[in-house]
Motif scaffolding. Structure first.
Motif, PDB file in Angstrom:
ATOM      1  N   ASP A 197       5.594  -1.831 -49.607  1.00  0.00           N
ATOM      2  CA  ASP A 197       6.342  -2.069 -50.895  1.00  0.00           C
ATOM      3  C   ASP A 197       7.083  -0.846 -51.287  1.00  0.00           C
ATOM      4  O   ASP A 197       6.953   0.273 -50.648  1.00  0.00           O
ATOM      5  CB  ASP A 197       5.135  -2.400 -51.852  1.00  0.00           C
ATOM      6  N   GLY A 198       8.005  -1.274 -52.029  1.00  0.00           N
ATOM      7  CA  GLY A 198       9.166  -0.314 -52.768  1.00  0.00           C
ATOM      8  C   GLY A 198       8.631   0.482 -53.976  1.00  0.00           C
ATOM      9  O   GLY A 198       9.802   0.838 -54.634  1.00  0.00           O
ATOM     10  N   GLY A 199       7.398   0.409 -54.102  1.00  0.00           N
ATOM     11  CA  GLY A 199       7.064   1.222 -55.193  1.00  0.00           C
ATOM     12  C   GLY A 199       7.108   0.384 -56.639  1.00  0.00           C
ATOM     13  O   GLY A 199       7.098   0.975 -57.736  1.00  0.00           O
ATOM     14  N   GLY A 200       7.254  -1.078 -56.584  1.00  0.00           N
ATOM     15  CA  GLY A 200       7.122  -1.831 -57.709  1.00  0.00           C
ATOM     16  C   GLY A 200       5.667  -2.184 -58.213  1.00  0.00           C
ATOM     17  O   GLY A 200       4.716  -1.529 -57.908  1.00  0.00           O
ATOM     18  N   PRO A 201       5.691  -3.283 -58.995  1.00  0.00           N
ATOM     19  CA  PRO A 201       4.550  -3.657 -59.623  1.00  0.00           C
ATOM     20  C   PRO A 201       3.274  -4.336 -58.502  1.00  0.00           C
ATOM     21  O   PRO A 201       2.207  -4.252 -59.078  1.00  0.00           O
ATOM     22  CB  PRO A 201       4.984  -4.783 -60.565  1.00  0.00           C
ATOM     23  N   LEU A 202       3.806  -4.680 -57.349  1.00  0.00           N
ATOM     24  CA  LEU A 202       2.991  -5.355 -56.408  1.00  0.00           C
ATOM     25  C   LEU A 202       3.119  -4.333 -55.105  1.00  0.00           C
ATOM     26  O   LEU A 202       3.948  -3.927 -54.587  1.00  0.00           O
ATOM     27  CB  LEU A 202       3.511  -6.850 -55.979  1.00  0.00           C
ATOM     28  N   GLN A 203       1.737  -3.790 -54.860  1.00  0.00           N
ATOM     29  CA  GLN A 203       1.789  -3.042 -53.611  1.00  0.00           C
ATOM     30  C   GLN A 203       1.242  -3.815 -52.552  1.00  0.00           C
ATOM     31  O   GLN A 203       0.271  -4.785 -52.579  1.00  0.00           O
ATOM     32  CB  GLN A 203       0.616  -1.986 -53.763  1.00  0.00           C
ATOM     33  N   THR A 204       1.770  -3.803 -51.337  1.00  0.00           N
ATOM     34  CA  THR A 204       1.332  -4.711 -50.387  1.00  0.00           C
ATOM     35  C   THR A 204       1.097  -3.795 -48.908  1.00  0.00           C
ATOM     36  O   THR A 204       1.678  -2.793 -48.825  1.00  0.00           O
ATOM     37  CB  THR A 204       2.712  -5.746 -49.716  1.00  0.00           C
ATOM     38  N   GLU A 205       0.041  -4.484 -48.176  1.00  0.00           N
ATOM     39  CA  GLU A 205      -0.518  -3.709 -47.208  1.00  0.00           C
ATOM     40  C   GLU A 205      -1.034  -4.866 -46.036  1.00  0.00           C
ATOM     41  O   GLU A 205      -1.693  -5.608 -46.695  1.00  0.00           O
ATOM     42  CB  GLU A 205      -1.751  -2.768 -47.323  1.00  0.00           C
ATOM     43  N   GLY A 206      -0.510  -4.914 -44.880  1.00  0.00           N
ATOM     44  CA  GLY A 206      -0.943  -5.931 -43.960  1.00  0.00           C
ATOM     45  C   GLY A 206       0.009  -6.250 -42.753  1.00  0.00           C
ATOM     46  O   GLY A 206       1.050  -5.601 -42.765  1.00  0.00           O
ATOM     47  N   THR A 207      -0.050  -7.233 -41.949  1.00  0.00           N
ATOM     48  CA  THR A 207       0.666  -7.552 -40.815  1.00  0.00           C
ATOM     49  C   THR A 207       0.923  -9.151 -40.881  1.00  0.00           C
ATOM     50  O   THR A 207      -0.018  -9.873 -41.309  1.00  0.00           O
ATOM     51  CB  THR A 207       0.120  -7.072 -39.773  1.00  0.00           C
ATOM     52  N   VAL A 208       2.094  -9.478 -40.174  1.00  0.00           N
ATOM     53  CA  VAL A 208       2.152 -10.832 -39.576  1.00  0.00           C
ATOM     54  C   VAL A 208       2.509 -10.657 -38.315  1.00  0.00           C
ATOM     55  O   VAL A 208       3.381  -9.774 -37.863  1.00  0.00           O
ATOM     56  CB  VAL A 208       3.373 -11.726 -40.864  1.00  0.00           C
ATOM     57  N   THR A 209       1.893 -11.438 -37.440  1.00  0.00           N
ATOM     58  CA  THR A 209       2.237 -11.400 -35.957  1.00  0.00           C
ATOM     59  C   THR A 209       2.689 -12.768 -35.569  1.00  0.00           C
ATOM     60  O   THR A 209       2.209 -13.994 -36.086  1.00  0.00           O
ATOM     61  CB  THR A 209       0.771 -11.187 -35.281  1.00  0.00           C
ATOM     62  N   LEU A 210       3.554 -12.812 -34.569  1.00  0.00           N
ATOM     63  CA  LEU A 210       4.184 -14.084 -34.190  1.00  0.00           C
ATOM     64  C   LEU A 210       4.190 -14.094 -32.793  1.00  0.00           C
ATOM     65  O   LEU A 210       4.602 -13.224 -31.844  1.00  0.00           O
ATOM     66  CB  LEU A 210       5.534 -14.343 -34.376  1.00  0.00           C
ATOM     67  N   SER A 211       3.129 -15.101 -31.881  1.00  0.00           N
ATOM     68  CA  SER A 211       3.075 -15.104 -30.439  1.00  0.00           C
ATOM     69  C   SER A 211       4.472 -15.511 -30.017  1.00  0.00           C
ATOM     70  O   SER A 211       5.131 -16.353 -30.492  1.00  0.00           O
ATOM     71  CB  SER A 211       1.883 -15.863 -30.147  1.00  0.00           C
ATOM     72  N   PRO A 212       4.607 -15.536 -28.389  1.00  0.00           N
ATOM     73  CA  PRO A 212       5.616 -16.055 -27.798  1.00  0.00           C
ATOM     74  C   PRO A 212       5.433 -17.534 -27.829  1.00  0.00           C
ATOM     75  O   PRO A 212       6.462 -18.287 -27.598  1.00  0.00           O
ATOM     76  CB  PRO A 212       5.466 -15.644 -26.228  1.00  0.00           C
TER      77      PRO A 212
END
Length: 256
Positions: A197-212
């Motif tokens: 996140d860029g320091g806004g009101p919502l903090q994000t943490e995690g991943t998204v994965t796309l397989s071949p």
């Protein structure tokens, strides 16, 4: 001296051939490129084409039914020597968006885009996914050093995606601030995106994965900042029950 006429004829023939190729109508560019894209699962159509095959423009271009506004391109002659089609291009996306990059199309249809820079409104991007029960606001910016596409699916990506002034206008207005996604390609060929996140009101943490193979997995923790609006905190309860730290967890998987 008797060989001079033949030399003049040879020079004249080469000059004529160069001029003929240089002035080759731009409409033939689609005929040159479209068959190269078909093995990659991409269909190309263009209208209002002007210029030459080497440097031209089109009023509209569509790829797999997704339309762009005016597109300008310049074919890279040296790339043809290696059996690839190389193109420098720029395009308008909707009323306010734009994109530019350098594409290379291999004989097997694999397309690699380098130096991809694109900006589009979140609402315009949402139009590609009308089944989603939300309406996003803000602006999406892509800055990718490389994007690889095979069989119509991305199989490699390196760079950044930013969602500035992120939020939703429906079902209820919510403001997220700025969200970021860093993309990289693993040795196994998976595209991995890491949220920040860029320091806004919502903090994000995690991943998204796309397989071949086109399978995606999303695992995302959403945490409202202490000074976040109550509407945001209440909205996150629709995602899932907050844990002891007030974080809501969003997990999705599927096939694209």
């Amino acid at each position: 001296m008797k060989q001079m006429p033949w030399r003049l004829l040879a020079v004249g023939a080469i000059t004529y051939l160069v001029v003929l190729i240089a002035l080759f109508p731009a409409g033939h560019a689609v005929g040159l490129i479209a068959p190269r894209l078909a093995p990659a699962g991409l269909s190309l159509a263009a209208h209002g084409i002007t210029g030459t095959v080497w440097s031209g423009s089109a009023e509209t271009v569509s790829v797999n039914g997704t339309y762009a506004g005016q597109v300008e391109w310049r074919l890279r002659l040296l790339s043809l020597i290696t059996g690839r089609v190389g193109i420098d291009w720029q395009a308008r996306l909707g009323d306010e968006g734009h994109a530019a990059g350098r594409s290379r199309i291999a004989p097997d249809g694999t397309m690699t885009i380098q130096g991809l820079e694109a900006t589009v409104t979140a609402e315009a991007a949402y139009a590609r996914f009308p089944y989603l029960p939300v309406v996003p606001t803000g602006e999406l910016t892509l800055s990718l050093s490389e994007l690889r596409i095979e069989q119509g699916r991305p199989t490699g990506a390196t760079g950044q995606v930013a969602w500035s002034e992120a939020g939703l206008s429906a079902p209820q207005p919510l403001r997220f601030g700025e969200l970021r996604l860093a993309l990289e390609t693993s040795p196994q060929g998976e595209i991995i995106g890491r949220f920040a996140d860029g320091g806004g009101p919502l903090q994000t943490e995690g991943t998204v994965t796309l397989s071949p193979e086109g399978q995606y997995r999303l695992d995302l923790l959403l945490t409202p900042a202490p000074d976040a609006e109550n509407s945001l905190k209440q909205g996150l309860m629709l995602v899932g029950r907050p844990d002891a730290r007030g974080r809501a967890r969003l997990q999705l998987n599927g096939q694209i």
